[in-house]
Scaffold this active site. Structure first.
Site, PDB file in Angstrom:
ATOM      1  CG  ASP A  59      11.777 -20.804  54.131  1.00 29.95           C
ATOM      2  OD1 ASP A  59      11.433 -20.068  53.192  1.00 29.95           O
ATOM      3  OD2 ASP A  59      11.028 -21.115  55.067  1.00 29.95           O
ATOM      4  CB  THR A  93      13.110 -18.004  46.642  1.00 27.15           C
ATOM      5  OG1 THR A  93      13.276 -18.443  47.990  1.00 27.15           O
ATOM      6  CG2 THR A  93      14.444 -17.979  45.954  1.00 27.15           C
ATOM      7  CG  ASP A 393       7.358 -22.591  54.309  1.00 26.39           C
ATOM      8  OD1 ASP A 393       6.834 -21.824  55.137  1.00 26.39           O
ATOM      9  OD2 ASP A 393       8.394 -22.311  53.695  1.00 26.39           O
TER      10      ASP A 393
END
Length: 531
Positions: A59, A93, A393
């Site tokens: 993550d 990301t 998430d």
């Protein structure tokens, strides 16, 4: 010589090309760290703290929070990416990758003599066009359970392995649907995440009720109660000192005895009200009665309650009091004066579970609970942490999908569609700013490229195939990471959040533009003046 040197001889300065090179190098460095994490086939990173604690994660948000980043530009990019996570719950990301790639593409033109300001103008024009394309690509849908399962699958498979993701998907979607109330914003705090270091991670499940991390405090109280009334209260059932500093004076032992009895009677009157209510509601039936109190209950009171077959839990956490009334119904009472049947909630099963030295109380089988618990199980601490991060998430992804009322195709399909639209759009822009639009289009393709690369496919070959398929079908086409072939993301049920992509385009453009326009880095703070 830089002008600042005349003012402060110890100042450190990096001018124009050097400053840009330093910034781009930092962005590329951070991009290389996170590059391999993207997508369901991304690799793991192992973080080892100074104390030797291990954290396994893919993550981006966790990585950027836990890593110590010293370079100021890299730290700036990391803060933007973690802010993206705070706002939308995903996309860290991708954020780092796109910023790094925007700067890399810009550097190609700047090295040929193009001014950074012109590229920045191109980026701005490209961003406006990209947001228009995103509006066209998004698909408005009624958020039924099937769509939400697909959204959760897309989110969770990028965080944990596929077998575990399949277990978590249904639990996460059902928990959000349980706490959703028409006309109210979705409150994810009503989904309690409770961890148990026990069994394996695939035993994680949804409890339609509440799990408390303590048990009853009296050996005679039942460990299992079925069809129980639940009384949630915030009333002290123990002898307390007075709030103001006070003393009592007495002449004889009898007077002292009388004083102690009066204090005890005060508590016993409260207890009697609870016992009377229990006798009233459970008189003709064998229903159970459970008291969950936020304040203390002393041993005498516990004894009295146990004799009347009442299970009592003391010192419950404050956050659980709100959840209890939502899960079981009823009202949390702060005074026992007007105690009535309306104050009581109901649960089908209340039972205690002992794991080593820890006790857990499960309140289950609630009718239409508005607060639920995700019970996370795993063999060790870092597995539990990884699952908890993934669940957070997943919950945010579902919440976003419900609030947006729309989704966008995933698997790199949106980026390919926007890049193609920008290549066609750049011909309508006059002057050298069109080079900035071209750089923006090329930079967005980093997402499908890295997805293909992390899955072990040739990234150039994949990209050409996907772009050709997109041009022919005019549908958003992504990458099938199992076969390496182009696929229509909508048919495969790969959906991303609209608000995540929108936020990405905004924040990446702003930060990349700001970094490009830095032409001097000065380290001339007060610390460098000393000595």
């Amino acid at each position: 010589m830089a002008a600042i040197k005349a003012v402060n001889s110890k100042a450190q300065v990096a001018r124009t090309q050097a400053a840009l090179a330093v910034n781009i190098c930092a962005a590329r460095g951070l991009q290389d760290v996170l590059r391999t994490n993207l997508g369901p086939k991304g690799t793991m990173k192992m973080l080892v703290s100074g104390a030797g604690d291990i954290k396994l994660t893919k993550d981006g948000n966790v990585l950027l929070h836990e890593m110590q980043i010293q370079h100021p530009t890299a730290s700036l990019i990391a803060k933007v990416a973690t802010a993206q996570d705070d706002i939308t719950g995903d996309g860290t990301t991708s954020n780092v990758l796109i910023i790094g790639e925007l700067l890399k593409q810009a550097d190609l033109y700047i090295s040929e003599g193009l001014h950074p300001r012109i590229i920045a103008e191109g980026f701005q024009a490209a961003k406006i066009k990209a947001l228009e394309v995103l509006e066209e690509v998004k698909i408005n849908k009624e958020m039924k359970r099937e769509i939400l399962l697909d959204v959760a699958r897309t989110s969770l498979q990028t965080k944990v392995h596929a077998e575990l993701a399949d277990v978590l998907i249904e639990a996460v979607v059902d928990s959000v649907l349980a706490v959703r109330r028409p006309g109210y914003p979705i409150d994810l705090f009503m989904v309690e995440i409770m961890e148990m270091k026990h069994k394996s991670e695939t035993d994680t499940k949804l409890i339609r009720g509440l799990v408390l991390d303590h048990g009853a405090r009296h050996p005679d109280m039942k460990k299992r109660v079925e069809d129980a009334f639940i009384l949630t209260c915030n009333v002290s059932l123990e002898y307390e000192k007075t709030e103001v500093s006070s003393g009592f004076f007495y002449k004889t032992a009898e007077e002292k005895e009388k004083l102690v009895k009066a204090e005890r009677k005060f508590i016993e009157d409260r207890l009697q009200k609870i016992i009377d209510l229990k006798d009233r509601v459970c008189a003709q039936s064998n229903k159970g009665f459970v008291v969950i109190n936020q304040k203390g209950i002393d041993p005498f009171s516990l004894d009295a309650l146990a004799k009347h077959g009442i299970v009592a839990l003391r010192r419950a956490k404050r956050r659980n009091m709100e959840r209890l009334s939502l899960a079981c119904g009823g009202m949390a009472v702060n005074s026992l004066e007007d105690l009535s049947v309306d104050c009581l909630g109901h649960a089908g099963l209340v039972h205690e579970y002992i794991l080593g030295e820890e006790k857990f109380t499960f309140i289950e089988a609630c009718v239409n609970p508005r607060s639920v618990t995700l019970l996370v199980k795993g063999p060790n601490k870092h597995t539990l942490t990884q699952i908890k991060d993934a669940i957070r998430d997943g919950l945010r992804a579902i919440k976003n999908a419900i609030e947006d009322g729309c989704v966008v195709p995933g698997a790199g399909a949106v980026e390919v569609a926007i890049a193609e639209a920008l290549v066609n759009y750049k011909h309508s822009i006059k002057g050298r700013a069109r080079l900035g639009v071209q750089a923006f289009a090329d930079a967005l393709l980093i997402i499908p490229k890295v997805l293909a690369q992390n899955s072990g496919f040739d990234l150039q070959e994949m990209l050409v195939k996907v772009q050709a398929e997109h041009s022919e079908s005019k549908q958003p086409v992504g990458i099938d990471l199992d076969t390496g072939e182009p696929m229509v993301a909508a048919d495969a049920g790969v959906w991303d959040n609209y608000c995540v992509k929108k936020q990405l385009l905004h924040s990446c453009t702003v930060i990349a533009t700001n970094i490009l326009l830095v032409d001097e880095i000065m380290q001339a703070g007060m610390s460098s003046l000393k000595g």
